[in-house]
Write an enzyme that holds these catalytic residues in place. Structure first.
Site, PDB file in Angstrom:
ATOM      1  N   ASP A  30       0.859  -1.179   0.000  1.00 13.29           N
ATOM      2  CA  ASP A  30       0.000   0.000   0.000  1.00 13.29           C
ATOM      3  C   ASP A  30       0.897   1.231   0.000  1.00 13.29           C
ATOM      4  O   ASP A  30       1.893   1.289   0.744  1.00 13.29           O
ATOM      5  CB  ASP A  30      -0.914  -0.013   1.243  1.00 13.29           C
ATOM      6  CG  ASP A  30      -2.037   1.003   1.148  1.00 13.29           C
ATOM      7  OD1 ASP A  30      -1.754   2.205   0.935  1.00 13.29           O
ATOM      8  OD2 ASP A  30      -3.205   0.603   1.297  1.00 13.29           O
ATOM      9  N   ILE A  31       0.538   2.201  -0.855  1.00 11.75           N
ATOM     10  CA  ILE A  31       1.358   3.413  -0.961  1.00 11.75           C
ATOM     11  C   ILE A  31       1.415   4.146   0.383  1.00 11.75           C
ATOM     12  O   ILE A  31       2.398   4.818   0.700  1.00 11.75           O
ATOM     13  CB  ILE A  31       0.794   4.338  -2.081  1.00 11.75           C
ATOM     14  CG1 ILE A  31       1.819   5.341  -2.555  1.00 11.75           C
ATOM     15  CG2 ILE A  31      -0.489   5.018  -1.672  1.00 11.75           C
ATOM     16  CD1 ILE A  31       2.857   4.745  -3.443  1.00 11.75           C
ATOM     17  N   GLN A  94     -14.282   2.414   1.761  1.00  6.34           N
ATOM     18  CA  GLN A  94     -13.632   2.004   0.510  1.00  6.34           C
ATOM     19  C   GLN A  94     -13.383   3.248  -0.327  1.00  6.34           C
ATOM     20  O   GLN A  94     -14.294   4.066  -0.522  1.00  6.34           O
ATOM     21  CB  GLN A  94     -14.516   1.018  -0.276  1.00  6.34           C
ATOM     22  CG  GLN A  94     -13.814   0.481  -1.523  1.00  6.34           C
ATOM     23  CD  GLN A  94     -14.622  -0.585  -2.270  1.00  6.34           C
ATOM     24  OE1 GLN A  94     -15.789  -0.828  -1.953  1.00  6.34           O
ATOM     25  NE2 GLN A  94     -13.997  -1.209  -3.252  1.00  6.34           N
ATOM     26  N   HIS A 100     -10.095  -5.169  -2.834  1.00  9.05           N
ATOM     27  CA  HIS A 100      -8.750  -5.403  -2.303  1.00  9.05           C
ATOM     28  C   HIS A 100      -8.819  -5.765  -0.834  1.00  9.05           C
ATOM     29  O   HIS A 100      -9.734  -5.355  -0.119  1.00  9.05           O
ATOM     30  CB  HIS A 100      -7.851  -4.174  -2.499  1.00  9.05           C
ATOM     31  CG  HIS A 100      -8.462  -2.901  -2.009  1.00  9.05           C
ATOM     32  ND1 HIS A 100      -9.399  -2.194  -2.740  1.00  9.05           N
ATOM     33  CD2 HIS A 100      -8.295  -2.215  -0.853  1.00  9.05           C
ATOM     34  CE1 HIS A 100      -9.768  -1.130  -2.056  1.00  9.05           C
ATOM     35  NE2 HIS A 100      -9.124  -1.115  -0.899  1.00  9.05           N
ATOM     36  N   PHE A 101      -7.838  -6.525  -0.413  1.00  8.11           N
ATOM     37  CA  PHE A 101      -7.719  -6.955   0.981  1.00  8.11           C
ATOM     38  C   PHE A 101      -6.450  -6.342   1.557  1.00  8.11           C
ATOM     39  O   PHE A 101      -5.371  -6.509   0.989  1.00  8.11           O
ATOM     40  CB  PHE A 101      -7.700  -8.489   1.068  1.00  8.11           C
ATOM     41  CG  PHE A 101      -8.992  -9.075   0.572  1.00  8.11           C
ATOM     42  CD1 PHE A 101     -10.042  -9.306   1.444  1.00  8.11           C
ATOM     43  CD2 PHE A 101      -9.182  -9.309  -0.780  1.00  8.11           C
ATOM     44  CE1 PHE A 101     -11.258  -9.792   0.983  1.00  8.11           C
ATOM     45  CE2 PHE A 101     -10.400  -9.782  -1.258  1.00  8.11           C
ATOM     46  CZ  PHE A 101     -11.435 -10.031  -0.369  1.00  8.11           C
ATOM     47  N   HIS A 102      -6.627  -5.637   2.665  1.00 11.19           N
ATOM     48  CA  HIS A 102      -5.479  -5.035   3.352  1.00 11.19           C
ATOM     49  C   HIS A 102      -4.870  -6.078   4.294  1.00 11.19           C
ATOM     50  O   HIS A 102      -5.581  -6.617   5.158  1.00 11.19           O
ATOM     51  CB  HIS A 102      -5.922  -3.856   4.224  1.00 11.19           C
ATOM     52  CG  HIS A 102      -6.472  -2.682   3.481  1.00 11.19           C
ATOM     53  ND1 HIS A 102      -5.712  -1.571   3.185  1.00 11.19           N
ATOM     54  CD2 HIS A 102      -7.699  -2.432   2.984  1.00 11.19           C
ATOM     55  CE1 HIS A 102      -6.469  -0.675   2.546  1.00 11.19           C
ATOM     56  NE2 HIS A 102      -7.682  -1.178   2.418  1.00 11.19           N
TER      57      HIS A 102
HETATM   58  P1  5GP Z   1      -9.544   1.520   0.721  1.00 10.03           P
HETATM   59  O1  5GP Z   1      -9.703   2.803   1.472  1.00 10.03           O
HETATM   60  O2  5GP Z   1     -10.283   1.576  -0.607  1.00 10.03           O
HETATM   61  O3  5GP Z   1      -9.888   0.306   1.511  1.00 10.03           O
HETATM   62  O4  5GP Z   1      -8.017   1.372   0.433  1.00 10.03           O
HETATM   63  C1  5GP Z   1      -7.391   1.846  -0.726  1.00 10.03           C
HETATM   64  C2  5GP Z   1      -5.914   1.831  -0.454  1.00 10.03           C
HETATM   65  O5  5GP Z   1      -5.246   1.991  -1.688  1.00 10.03           O
HETATM   66  C3  5GP Z   1      -5.448   2.952   0.467  1.00 10.03           C
HETATM   67  O6  5GP Z   1      -4.888   2.406   1.648  1.00 10.03           O
HETATM   68  C4  5GP Z   1      -4.436   3.712  -0.387  1.00 10.03           C
HETATM   69  O7  5GP Z   1      -3.305   4.116   0.361  1.00 10.03           O
HETATM   70  C5  5GP Z   1      -4.066   2.706  -1.453  1.00 10.03           C
HETATM   71  N1  5GP Z   1      -3.701   3.301  -2.739  1.00 10.03           N
HETATM   72  C6  5GP Z   1      -4.369   4.267  -3.403  1.00 10.03           C
HETATM   73  N2  5GP Z   1      -3.740   4.553  -4.564  1.00 10.03           N
HETATM   74  C7  5GP Z   1      -2.655   3.730  -4.615  1.00 10.03           C
HETATM   75  C8  5GP Z   1      -1.609   3.558  -5.587  1.00 10.03           C
HETATM   76  O8  5GP Z   1      -1.545   4.205  -6.619  1.00 10.03           O
HETATM   77  N3  5GP Z   1      -0.660   2.622  -5.298  1.00 10.03           N
HETATM   78  C9  5GP Z   1      -0.698   1.884  -4.167  1.00 10.03           C
HETATM   79  N4  5GP Z   1       0.287   0.992  -3.988  1.00 10.03           N
HETATM   80  N5  5GP Z   1      -1.664   2.016  -3.228  1.00 10.03           N
HETATM   81  C10 5GP Z   1      -2.629   2.947  -3.462  1.00 10.03           C
END
Ligand code: 5GP
Ligand code: ZN
Length: 142
Positions: A30-31, A94, A100-102
């Site tokens: 994750d970035i 989200q 996606h799974f963290h």
């Molecule tokens: P969500 O909030 O949808 O569960 O998590 C999305 C995740 O994607 C966030 O933790 C965010 O940091 C990560 N993310 C967003 N854009 C990118 C990207 O371009 N590259 C990577 N590696 N992670 C990303």
């Protein structure tokens, strides 16, 4: 999907720190590292969230998560545990609408990741719980 950021990562149009990939999934850092080693596991096929999985894709994706989780854990002896988190819908935090799974490594109870459940154990009567149970149960397999 053309404009999806994670589809672009699958196609290597956007660089990523990939730790594992095969024909079904890609796993990359994750970035925004919630804790060091925070890894995302995604199906290569674009689907928005948990509600769109069929059983075949679900079993293929979920089957791969433990071995990726073990590799993340093995990468650092200070990792003592792991939260696996899957957000579905804006209301559930989200922000990228490609499922996606963290995998969030946990170092101590007091590291940078927090998850708070209110204690609602006394809030619902047995009748209310029964009504909730029945309303869910009747939709299994919809
Ligand atoms: P969500 O909030 O949808 O569960 O998590 C999305 C995740 O994607 C966030 O933790 C965010 O940091 C990560 N993310 C967003 N854009 C990118 C990207 O371009 N590259 C990577 N590696 N992670 C990303
Ligand atoms: Zn996508």
């Amino acid at each position: 999907m053309k404009d999806c950021i994670f589809c672009k990562i699958v196609r290597n149009e956007i660089p990523s720190y990939t730790v594992y990939e095969d024909d079904i999934v890609k796993a990359f850092l994750d970035i925004s590292q919630g804790t060091p080693g925070h890894t995302l596991v995604i199906p290569k096929k674009h689907i928005a969230n948990i509600f769109d999985y069929d059983e075949e894709l679900a079993s293929e994706v979920f089957a791969r998560i433990p071995k990726i989780a073990r590799a993340v854990k093995a990468s650092n002896p200070d990792i003592k545990g792991m939260n696996i988190l899957n957000n579905n819908g804006q209301v559930a935090y989200q922000s990228v609408f490609h499922s996606h799974f963290h995998l969030i490594p946990r170092y101590t109870n007091n590291d940078d990741f927090k998850m708070i459940f209110k204690d609602n154990s006394k809030k619902y009567s047995p009748d209310q719980l029964k009504a909730i149970q029945e309303s869910i149960e009747k939709h299994i397999g919809d």
